[in-house]
Structure formats: structure tokens, C-alpha cells
Design a protein around this motif. Sequence first.
Motif, PDB file in Angstrom:
ATOM      1  N   MET A   1      58.393 -51.208 -11.006  1.00 34.11           N
ATOM      2  CA  MET A   1      57.626 -52.096 -11.889  1.00 34.11           C
ATOM      3  C   MET A   1      58.499 -53.249 -12.393  1.00 34.11           C
ATOM      4  N   LEU A   2      59.709 -52.909 -12.814  1.00 34.51           N
ATOM      5  CA  LEU A   2      60.603 -53.941 -13.337  1.00 34.51           C
ATOM      6  C   LEU A   2      61.027 -54.916 -12.237  1.00 34.51           C
ATOM      7  N   ARG A   3      61.182 -54.416 -11.042  1.00 35.23           N
ATOM      8  CA  ARG A   3      61.505 -55.308  -9.921  1.00 35.23           C
ATOM      9  C   ARG A   3      60.346 -56.252  -9.625  1.00 35.23           C
ATOM     10  N   VAL A   4      59.121 -55.735  -9.743  1.00 29.84           N
ATOM     11  CA  VAL A   4      57.943 -56.586  -9.563  1.00 29.84           C
ATOM     12  C   VAL A   4      57.925 -57.693 -10.620  1.00 29.84           C
ATOM     13  N   ALA A   5      58.215 -57.332 -11.877  1.00 30.71           N
ATOM     14  CA  ALA A   5      58.257 -58.327 -12.945  1.00 30.71           C
ATOM     15  C   ALA A   5      59.284 -59.408 -12.633  1.00 30.71           C
ATOM     16  N   ASN A   6      60.450 -58.998 -12.157  1.00 29.28           N
ATOM     17  CA  ASN A   6      61.486 -59.979 -11.823  1.00 29.28           C
ATOM     18  C   ASN A   6      61.056 -60.884 -10.674  1.00 29.28           C
TER      19      ASN A   6
ATOM     20  N   LEU B   1      52.538 -61.736 -18.685  1.00 29.79           N
ATOM     21  CA  LEU B   1      52.391 -60.682 -17.684  1.00 29.79           C
ATOM     22  C   LEU B   1      53.705 -59.942 -17.474  1.00 29.79           C
ATOM     23  N   GLY B   2      54.805 -60.696 -17.425  1.00 29.96           N
ATOM     24  CA  GLY B   2      56.112 -60.053 -17.269  1.00 29.96           C
ATOM     25  C   GLY B   2      56.412 -59.105 -18.415  1.00 29.96           C
ATOM     26  N   LEU B   3      56.088 -59.528 -19.641  1.00 32.54           N
ATOM     27  CA  LEU B   3      56.318 -58.667 -20.805  1.00 32.54           C
ATOM     28  C   LEU B   3      55.361 -57.481 -20.817  1.00 32.54           C
ATOM     29  N   ALA B   4      54.138 -57.686 -20.322  1.00 32.16           N
ATOM     30  CA  ALA B   4      53.191 -56.575 -20.249  1.00 32.16           C
ATOM     31  C   ALA B   4      53.693 -55.502 -19.278  1.00 32.16           C
ATOM     32  N   ILE B   5      54.251 -55.921 -18.148  1.00 34.74           N
ATOM     33  CA  ILE B   5      54.823 -54.957 -17.197  1.00 34.74           C
ATOM     34  C   ILE B   5      55.989 -54.221 -17.844  1.00 34.74           C
ATOM     35  N   GLN B   6      56.838 -54.961 -18.551  1.00 34.01           N
ATOM     36  CA  GLN B   6      57.957 -54.337 -19.261  1.00 34.01           C
ATOM     37  C   GLN B   6      57.446 -53.313 -20.275  1.00 34.01           C
ATOM     38  N   ASN B   7      56.363 -53.655 -20.971  1.00 37.20           N
ATOM     39  CA  ASN B   7      55.788 -52.737 -21.955  1.00 37.20           C
ATOM     40  C   ASN B   7      55.218 -51.495 -21.284  1.00 37.20           C
ATOM     41  N   LEU B   8      54.681 -51.667 -20.068  1.00 40.29           N
ATOM     42  CA  LEU B   8      54.177 -50.520 -19.307  1.00 40.29           C
ATOM     43  C   LEU B   8      55.301 -49.552 -18.989  1.00 40.29           C
ATOM     44  N   VAL B   9      56.498 -50.072 -18.838  1.00 42.95           N
ATOM     45  CA  VAL B   9      57.668 -49.233 -18.560  1.00 42.95           C
ATOM     46  C   VAL B   9      58.198 -48.577 -19.841  1.00 42.95           C
TER      47      VAL B   9
ATOM     48  N   LEU C   1      65.470 -70.521 -13.285  1.00 41.64           N
ATOM     49  CA  LEU C   1      64.730 -69.714 -14.264  1.00 41.64           C
ATOM     50  C   LEU C   1      64.891 -70.199 -15.691  1.00 41.64           C
ATOM     51  N   MET C   2      65.987 -70.842 -16.010  1.00 38.04           N
ATOM     52  CA  MET C   2      66.310 -71.287 -17.369  1.00 38.04           C
ATOM     53  C   MET C   2      66.061 -70.156 -18.380  1.00 38.04           C
ATOM     54  N   PHE C   3      65.095 -70.307 -19.284  1.00 38.57           N
ATOM     55  CA  PHE C   3      64.878 -69.284 -20.312  1.00 38.57           C
ATOM     56  C   PHE C   3      64.632 -67.907 -19.710  1.00 38.57           C
ATOM     57  N   HIS C   4      63.970 -67.838 -18.570  1.00 33.85           N
ATOM     58  CA  HIS C   4      63.542 -66.546 -18.035  1.00 33.85           C
ATOM     59  C   HIS C   4      64.678 -65.744 -17.413  1.00 33.85           C
TER      60      HIS C   4
END
Length: 368
Positions: free
Chosen positions: A240-245, A214-222, A256-259
Motif C-alpha cells: 500500500m505504501l509503495r502504491v502511495a509513493n 489520496l496519498g494520506l488516505a492510503i497512509q491512514n489505511l496502513v 517532488l519538492m514538498f512531497h
Amino acid sequence: MNIKIGAIVKKLRTENNMTQDTLATAMGVTPQAISRWESGGGYPDLELLPLLADFFRVSTDELLGYKMSEREQELSSIKKEMDRIAEVGSVEEQVAYARSAYARYPNDYEIRCYLGVSLYLLWEEKQEETLFQEIETLLASVANGCVDESTRYDAISALILLYGKVDQYDKAIAWANRLTPMKYCRETALSGGVGDGKTKFYIQDEIDKLTDGLGLAIQNLVLNEYLPNDPSTWESKIEMLRVANRLYFMIYGDDLMFHHNRVSFNHWVISTYQMSLGRPEEAMDALEKMCHHATAYDLSYRNDRGKHYTSFLVDTQVYPEISKDFQEMTEHSHCYYMLEKLKNPRYDCIRQDPRFVAVSERLTQYAK
């Protein structure tokens, strides 16, 4: 002779997060047959050995427990070098290496797919019809013939991109329809529970995968090149990017480790929009957050592999080892790539700002 094929099949199946039913379907046998192999109660028929070896991308020698042959050692080295060049090499270098590998091993589907994808990158620059036809032929052969799902899906995804670029939407959609719908994916199926006492793990595994997806999908929307990108969209894209974060923090908490990787990249993108909107102070805020998460990610990359996340939503999940399901950049650190992005002329007006200098110096400490 002590034939170890059953134990090896079980090991390979487990490493690929695959059920006995899935393997049985791929091999055209019953799940009971797989169970007998793995328990030592029987062996696969001779004609199944090449299919099993190809399915797991190993040699028949390895499947039978023999030492890896020189051929397989060379193939392993070639594929590691392909991954390295894909990360740090030019498109021309990728194509040249892929062509040499393909000339040596034309029947290896992974090499064939790598060549097709490399040629696609070259075709994006040159738009030559002969390149298009070569790419189409290579990738279709992988998509139609390879039994390894990961490689086959990579080929299909590249074909979808290829046809989309030339407005052949019907072909792009036809290939997309050959992929498995999301509701039938492995994680969704297992999250219903299978009675093995690992239901919580399976549900959290689905939460983990869905969150990142979902986070990557939001990034792709941007960032998607087909969507509008003009000043009227920039404010909404920042949000949008703030929502993803916020999503990453909601699921993983502060650990978050990897994220950290995802959050860092999003903050960098936010900084580009803030600069375009004439807000250098807000851009600087975003760059400082980018730097914080970039360094946190690089530290986590070194220190946290195999450690559990601490959020109650994903506390059975770990920072995973690199596999077909999980890949990361390995040649350079994340801070290296973020530092490279700061060289863009858009930042010239704040390059001497003490805060910008501090960010650059901090990234430099971790860049490799």
C-alpha cells in the motif's frame, strides 16, 4: 480620511482563496455589495465591521488600515508560540501555555480550539471525566460559534476523534455530517471553470489537493489504530505504501519538492515492517530511500518555496507559502525527526551496519 477598507477586504479575501459570493454569504450581503466595497464605491455598514474582522481573524483597526494594536501583536505572538510548542513541547507544556493564553483571551476562538485540542491529548493519557467535559464544552463552542472555517473545522475534527474514542459513534457521525461533502469543496467547484482564464490552474489545483489527500488516505489505511495490524497484514501494508509513493511520482514526476516529505515518511514505515518481518536488508533499502527523500525535502523546504512543479499535470502549481491551507513543521528539519526515529531499539541489530551508519550521518548533516 482615506479609508482603505475595500482594498483590505479584497486583499484578505484573495489571500484566503475566497470568492466574492462566499464572503457575501458569510456576511449576509449580496456579492454586488462586496464588489462595491472592493472597488471603493461604498463601505460596509458599521455593524458588519466586527463580523468582518472576526471572519478574517484581524482587528477592526487592521480592517480600517490602522496599525496593528498592541493587543493584536500580542495575540499574533501567542499563536506563533502555540504553534511552536505544539511541534516541540510536551503535552503538559501545551496545556499550560494554552490555559494561560485562554485566561488572557477567553473569547478568541483559535486559542479556545488550541486549548481544547491540547486537553484532548492530555485526556488520551489520563482518561479523566472532568477533562472530557471541558474539552467537549470548549470545542463545541468553537464549532458552533466561530465564523472562520479553518478553526471551526479543526474543532469539529477534534470532536469527532473525541467521541470516537469513547464509542459515542452517533455523536461523532453527527458532527462529521456538519462538514461539507467532498464534491462541494472549493477546488471541485472551481475546476469546472468560471470564465476567468484560470481553468487549467483550478483543475491542476484540484489534482494537487486530491493527490496529497489520496496519498494520506492510503497512509491512514496502513496506520489507523482501529484497523488490524498483525503479521498477516504487513506484506499488504508495505505494498500500500509503495502504491502511495508511486502515486506521488506519477503526478509530480521526479521533481517532488514538498512531497519528498510524504515519500520519505512512507519509506520509514516500510522499514519498520521489514524489520518486524526479519528482513534487515530490505529494511536497509527502505531506510536509504527514506534518507534520500528526507534530505531532498529539507533542501526543497529551504530553496523551492514559490517555484513551479515541472510535471505537465501540475505545472501551474507551486510549492506554497505557509497559510491556513498549508502548514509544515518549522522548528526542526524533517531529517531531525527521521533521525529521532532511528533511535528505536528495533534497529539495534543493524545499527553497526555501514549502510545504517551512512544513513545516520547523512541525516545528521541536515538535522536541526
